[in-house]
Write a protein that holds these residues in place. Sequence first.
Motif, PDB file in Angstrom:
ATOM      1  N   ALA A  45       0.692  -0.842  -0.145  1.00  0.00           N
ATOM      2  CA  ALA A  45       0.077   0.157  -0.225  1.00  0.00           C
ATOM      3  C   ALA A  45       0.958   1.203   0.145  1.00  0.00           C
ATOM      4  CB  ALA A  45      -0.986  -0.131   0.689  1.00  0.00           C
ATOM      5  N   ALA A  46       1.754   1.169   0.160  1.00  0.00           N
ATOM      6  CA  ALA A  46       3.491   2.179   0.017  1.00  0.00           C
ATOM      7  C   ALA A  46       3.431   2.854  -0.766  1.00  0.00           C
ATOM      8  CB  ALA A  46       4.304   1.827   1.228  1.00  0.00           C
ATOM      9  N   GLN A  47       3.081   2.124  -2.381  1.00  0.00           N
ATOM     10  CA  GLN A  47       3.519   2.210  -3.629  1.00  0.00           C
ATOM     11  C   GLN A  47       2.306   2.553  -4.071  1.00  0.00           C
ATOM     12  OE1 GLN A  47       6.255  -0.514  -5.233  1.00  0.00           O
ATOM     13  NE2 GLN A  47       7.915   0.352  -3.935  1.00  0.00           N
ATOM     14  N   PRO A  48       2.370   3.572  -5.594  1.00  0.00           N
ATOM     15  CA  PRO A  48       1.531   3.907  -5.751  1.00  0.00           C
ATOM     16  C   PRO A  48       1.098   2.745  -7.454  1.00  0.00           C
ATOM     17  CG  PRO A  48       2.798   6.070  -5.859  1.00  0.00           C
ATOM     18  CD  PRO A  48       3.337   4.266  -5.123  1.00  0.00           C
ATOM     19  N   SER A  49      -0.354   2.179  -7.309  1.00  0.00           N
ATOM     20  CA  SER A  49       0.071   1.067  -8.367  1.00  0.00           C
ATOM     21  C   SER A  49       0.566   1.316  -9.345  1.00  0.00           C
ATOM     22  CB  SER A  49      -1.760   0.486  -8.382  1.00  0.00           C
ATOM     23  OG  SER A  49      -2.117   1.887  -9.082  1.00  0.00           O
ATOM     24  N   ARG A  50       0.281   2.229 -10.148  1.00  0.00           N
ATOM     25  CA  ARG A  50       1.375   1.944 -11.123  1.00  0.00           C
ATOM     26  C   ARG A  50       3.165   1.751 -11.582  1.00  0.00           C
ATOM     27  NH1 ARG A  50       4.170   6.841 -10.666  1.00  0.00           N
ATOM     28  NH2 ARG A  50       2.795   9.262 -10.032  1.00  0.00           N
ATOM     29  N   LYS A  61      12.845   7.329  -5.706  1.00  0.00           N
ATOM     30  CA  LYS A  61      12.047   8.279  -5.341  1.00  0.00           C
ATOM     31  C   LYS A  61      10.980   9.099  -4.774  1.00  0.00           C
ATOM     32  CE  LYS A  61      11.587   9.093 -10.658  1.00  0.00           C
ATOM     33  NZ  LYS A  61      11.162  10.207 -11.053  1.00  0.00           N
ATOM     34  N   HIS A  62      10.320   7.568  -4.258  1.00  0.00           N
ATOM     35  CA  HIS A  62       9.534   7.856  -3.499  1.00  0.00           C
ATOM     36  C   HIS A  62      10.324   7.071  -1.792  1.00  0.00           C
ATOM     37  CE1 HIS A  62       6.452   9.517  -6.276  1.00  0.00           C
ATOM     38  NE2 HIS A  62       7.461   8.492  -7.122  1.00  0.00           N
ATOM     39  N   TRP A  63      11.034   7.661  -1.007  1.00  0.00           N
ATOM     40  CA  TRP A  63      11.857   6.677  -0.278  1.00  0.00           C
ATOM     41  C   TRP A  63      11.364   7.429   0.763  1.00  0.00           C
ATOM     42  CZ3 TRP A  63      13.949  10.062   3.158  1.00  0.00           C
ATOM     43  CH2 TRP A  63      14.771  11.332   2.423  1.00  0.00           C
ATOM     44  N   ARG A  64      10.750   8.556   0.896  1.00  0.00           N
ATOM     45  CA  ARG A  64       9.868   8.730   2.252  1.00  0.00           C
ATOM     46  C   ARG A  64       8.492   8.307   2.611  1.00  0.00           C
ATOM     47  NH1 ARG A  64      10.187  14.771   0.688  1.00  0.00           N
ATOM     48  NH2 ARG A  64      10.612  13.774  -1.573  1.00  0.00           N
ATOM     49  N   CYS A  65       8.043   7.552   1.665  1.00  0.00           N
ATOM     50  CA  CYS A  65       7.060   6.875   1.973  1.00  0.00           C
ATOM     51  C   CYS A  65       7.365   5.213   1.879  1.00  0.00           C
ATOM     52  CB  CYS A  65       5.838   6.682   0.101  1.00  0.00           C
ATOM     53  SG  CYS A  65       5.509   8.574   0.388  1.00  0.00           S
ATOM     54  N   LEU A  66       8.295   5.103   2.003  1.00  0.00           N
ATOM     55  CA  LEU A  66       8.683   3.566   2.412  1.00  0.00           C
ATOM     56  C   LEU A  66       8.596   3.037   4.304  1.00  0.00           C
ATOM     57  CD1 LEU A  66      12.607   3.186   1.196  1.00  0.00           C
ATOM     58  CD2 LEU A  66      10.076   2.492   0.366  1.00  0.00           C
ATOM     59  N   PRO A  67       8.079   2.345   4.167  1.00  0.00           N
ATOM     60  CA  PRO A  67       7.288   2.444   6.028  1.00  0.00           C
ATOM     61  C   PRO A  67       8.310   1.966   6.709  1.00  0.00           C
ATOM     62  CG  PRO A  67       6.424   0.594   4.473  1.00  0.00           C
ATOM     63  CD  PRO A  67       7.695   1.534   3.743  1.00  0.00           C
TER      64      PRO A  67
END
Length: 178
Positions: A45-50, A61-67
């Motif tokens: 759920a942390a990464q967008p489906s795309r 690039k989305h490292w801040r969203c990593l749990p």
Amino acid sequence: MMNITVNEYIPPAPMGGAEWTELAVFWLLAFTLLALLVLLIRPSAAQPSRAVHAPARATLKHWRCLPEVRLLTLGLPLELAWEIVQYPLYDVWHHSDWSYILYGLAHCTLGDLLILLVIHTLVAAFRRDRAWHRHRPVTSGLAFTLLGVGYTVFSEIYNVRIKETWGYTELMPIVPWV
């Protein structure tokens, strides 16, 4: 426990070969678990489906969203506050100079963060989901808490009673059977 005056300075004992080996094994285990977790288990759920079909480096690039990053971001101020509040209950507070006290605060805070990360990784590996806190918050949270409490009890007994690497002042509340 010895009665030592507050003004008496006791230099910290140097780490021996066993302590360095224990520390190296602990860090190796932590980095190995983290590497396996990052490589093998995707946060659902942390990464967008795309991003599921995107190359691995595009998701970095989305490292801040990593749990794990969010856990450490929340954990750092809480662990530091906890260490500051409880540190005067340990004898090192009364028998060391300020540089060693600050080193101890940093060391204990970073150690607590590493323990937090390792326990999170163990639960994530068991659940095969890095975002386990979103999908199974009760059962996984209970496992996370029990592992943390278990390690804390083990660490306190081992370091206070067996290795005697730190001790308590008279102000430390102690659970009698532990």
